[in-house]
Design an enzyme around this catalytic site. Structure first.
Site, PDB file in Angstrom:
ATOM      1  N   LYS A   2      24.235  19.326 -14.015  1.00 46.92           N
ATOM      2  CA  LYS A   2      24.180  19.467 -15.481  1.00 46.92           C
ATOM      3  C   LYS A   2      25.187  20.528 -15.944  1.00 46.92           C
ATOM      4  O   LYS A   2      25.666  21.329 -15.127  1.00 46.92           O
ATOM      5  CB  LYS A   2      22.754  19.853 -15.897  1.00 46.92           C
ATOM      6  CG  LYS A   2      22.279  21.204 -15.351  1.00 46.92           C
ATOM      7  CD  LYS A   2      20.769  21.379 -15.501  1.00 46.92           C
ATOM      8  CE  LYS A   2      20.323  22.714 -14.937  1.00 46.92           C
ATOM      9  NZ  LYS A   2      18.850  22.812 -14.845  1.00 46.92           N
TER      10      LYS A   2
ATOM     11  N   ARG B  79       7.201  24.595 -19.883  1.00 41.97           N
ATOM     12  CA  ARG B  79       8.437  24.221 -20.556  1.00 41.97           C
ATOM     13  C   ARG B  79       8.369  22.738 -20.880  1.00 41.97           C
ATOM     14  O   ARG B  79       8.169  22.357 -22.022  1.00 41.97           O
ATOM     15  CB  ARG B  79       9.621  24.574 -19.656  1.00 41.97           C
ATOM     16  CG  ARG B  79      10.961  24.506 -20.330  1.00 41.97           C
ATOM     17  CD  ARG B  79      12.081  25.056 -19.466  1.00 41.97           C
ATOM     18  NE  ARG B  79      12.412  24.203 -18.327  1.00 41.97           N
ATOM     19  CZ  ARG B  79      13.461  24.403 -17.541  1.00 41.97           C
ATOM     20  NH1 ARG B  79      14.267  25.438 -17.747  1.00 41.97           N
ATOM     21  NH2 ARG B  79      13.711  23.604 -16.521  1.00 41.97           N
TER      22      ARG B  79
ATOM     23  N   TYR C 193      39.946  44.789 -32.662  1.00 45.65           N
ATOM     24  CA  TYR C 193      39.254  44.652 -33.942  1.00 45.65           C
ATOM     25  C   TYR C 193      38.245  45.774 -34.154  1.00 45.65           C
ATOM     26  O   TYR C 193      37.576  46.212 -33.214  1.00 45.65           O
ATOM     27  CB  TYR C 193      38.518  43.314 -33.998  1.00 45.65           C
ATOM     28  CG  TYR C 193      39.436  42.122 -34.185  1.00 45.65           C
ATOM     29  CD1 TYR C 193      40.394  42.085 -35.194  1.00 45.65           C
ATOM     30  CD2 TYR C 193      39.329  41.020 -33.339  1.00 45.65           C
ATOM     31  CE1 TYR C 193      41.217  40.988 -35.364  1.00 45.65           C
ATOM     32  CE2 TYR C 193      40.140  39.906 -33.501  1.00 45.65           C
ATOM     33  CZ  TYR C 193      41.088  39.897 -34.519  1.00 45.65           C
ATOM     34  OH  TYR C 193      41.897  38.804 -34.681  1.00 45.65           O
TER      35      TYR C 193
HETATM   36  C1  LIG Z   1      18.460  23.300 -13.512  1.00 48.06           C
HETATM   37  C2  LIG Z   1      17.325  22.775 -12.741  1.00 48.06           C
HETATM   38  C3  LIG Z   1      17.319  22.825 -11.320  1.00 48.06           C
HETATM   39  C4  LIG Z   1      18.354  23.580 -10.512  1.00 48.06           C
HETATM   40  O1  LIG Z   1      17.975  24.928 -10.396  1.00 48.06           O
HETATM   41  P1  LIG Z   1      18.853  25.986  -9.545  1.00 48.06           P
HETATM   42  O2  LIG Z   1      18.109  27.261  -9.667  1.00 48.06           O
HETATM   43  O3  LIG Z   1      20.185  26.046 -10.217  1.00 48.06           O
HETATM   44  O4  LIG Z   1      18.944  25.456  -8.165  1.00 48.06           O
HETATM   45  C5  LIG Z   1      16.295  22.174 -10.647  1.00 48.06           C
HETATM   46  N1  LIG Z   1      15.303  21.536 -11.325  1.00 48.06           N
HETATM   47  C6  LIG Z   1      15.257  21.500 -12.682  1.00 48.06           C
HETATM   48  C7  LIG Z   1      14.131  20.808 -13.348  1.00 48.06           C
HETATM   49  C8  LIG Z   1      16.255  22.126 -13.424  1.00 48.06           C
HETATM   50  O5  LIG Z   1      16.193  22.113 -14.761  1.00 48.06           O
END
Ligand SMILES: *Cc1c(COP(=O)(O)O)cnc(C)c1O
Length: 369
Positions: A38, A136, A264
């Protein structure tokens, strides 16, 4: 590694191979490996990373949003892709592009079934997400009866896997909580399998889960940050290699007098005669304003140069007083030696944030040995 002549994010695919093999070495042979790609593969390049991992026979990919999955399909990726956080507006696209959605509540489940039926699907693979404490996304433990009833009424979809996500797998002070999440997940999956009459794949662990909870690897693990070279602990960081190096060059050097100001809002004032360098990278490239005013630093010819004043959109200024350097010299923002995690920590954030922030304006280049 070549010397940078402009701002560039250099991605080392052999480091990716190393990290993949290291994480795999922690698994039983039967445990499948899902690579989380992602957010542009954590700020690197999702297509290049997915192509490389597909060649290494990774079992699955995950993205957050369906749009990210479409990009991979357009690039010819044929490995199954789990969409972790889909929205109903994209359900037709998900089916047309053979993406596999996470089902995280009743609304999503029912709307996806409706679209799958419209598309005359049978046994379309979906992944049922349970909340075991992160609070979540996900169904709750007491939703199992409801889900099983809904699934039994249709043959349009099938629960290929059930999964959950650990809230604190990197934090050993929260071991009891994590153990409780693992326990809850087992009781959910047992009940689910009993009631539905088959056993979907089970998966729970992210990178730190893989490293810290071998008993919870189950049928598949979902690794993101570890693939990109960060292990969320000093010990594991030594076993992994950051795949990305962010480099730039010195555009201009200035000699300034005491009490002259830089940038700035005149946020930096020289304490005496000082030398500054202007670098072509700014907050639009992912060097957040939080790194300004000496919170962040770059490395020039092996020496640390603090970022002075406010970060501009397209530039930062750094203090190079006492550093032997010239216009055109290379500047390291982070690389495997000067780690992104250290830079992140100096500004009170984490590796995940700094690496995923590198904007699409920054050129990507690849090292393949
Ligand atoms: C982003 C994510 C992961 C990966 O987690 P890492 O700590 O980067 O290995 C795994 N499972 C879900 C549901 C996620 O959202």
């Amino acid at each position: 590694m070549s010397k940078a002549q402009e701002t560039v994010l250099e991605i080392d695919l052999s480091a990716l191979t190393h990290n993949f093999n290291y994480l795999k070495s922690k698994l039983q042979p039967k445990t499948k490996f899902l690579a989380v790609v992602k957010a542009f593969a954590y700020g690197s390049d999702s297509v290049a990373i997915a192509k490389h991992l597909q060649k290494l026979n990774v079992d699955y990919f995950a993205v957050a949003y369906s749009k990210e999955g479409v990009v991979l399909r357009d690039a010819g990726i044929t490995t199954p892709i789990l969409v972790l956080h889909p929205q109903p507006v994209n359900f037709s696209t998900i089916i047309e592009r053979c993406l596999e959605p996470s089902m995280y509540n009743a609304k999503i489940l029912n709307e996806f079934i409706e679209i799958a039926e419209q598309h005359s699907q049978t046994n379309y693979p979906v992944h049922i997400k349970f909340n075991t404490g992160l609070n979540r996304l996900g169904f709750w433990e007491n939703d199992v009866d409801y889900i099983v009833n809904v699934l039994k009424k249709t043959d349009s979809i099938i629960a290929k896997s059930i999964f959950s996500h650990l809230a604190a797998s990197e934090d050993m002070d929260e071991k009891d909580f994590t153990k409780q999440q693992i326990h809850t997940f087992h009781s959910i999956s047992n009940e689910f399998a009993d009631k539905i009459g088959y056993i979907p794949w089970l998966h729970l662990c992210n990178t730190s889960g893989v490293l810290n909870y071998p008993e919870a690897h189950l049928d598949m693990v979902r690794c993101g940050i570890g693939l990109y070279g960060f292990g969320n602990s000093a010990k594991e960081d030594r076993n992994l290699i950051p795949i990305a190096s962010l480099k730039s060059v010195i555009s201009q050097i200035h000699n300034i007098e005491k009490d002259e100001t830089v940038g700035y809002n005149r946020a930096y004032k020289a304490n005496g005669f000082e030398k500054t360098a202007t670098i072509p990278i700014g907050h639009a490239d992912g060097v957040n304003r939080i790194y300004g005013n000496k919170k962040g630093f770059v490395t020039i010819n092996g020496k640390k140069a603090p970022i002075i004043g406010n970060v501009c959109m397209d530039m930062i200024m750094v203090n190079i007083t006492g550093i032997d350097c010239n216009e055109g010299d290379e500047v390291i923002i982070f690389n495997p030696k000067y780690k992104a995690s250290n830079l992140a920590e100096s500004a009170g954030t984490i590796s995940y944030e700094i690496i995923t922030s590198i904007s699409q304006r920054v050129k990507r280049s690849f090292i393949k040995y």
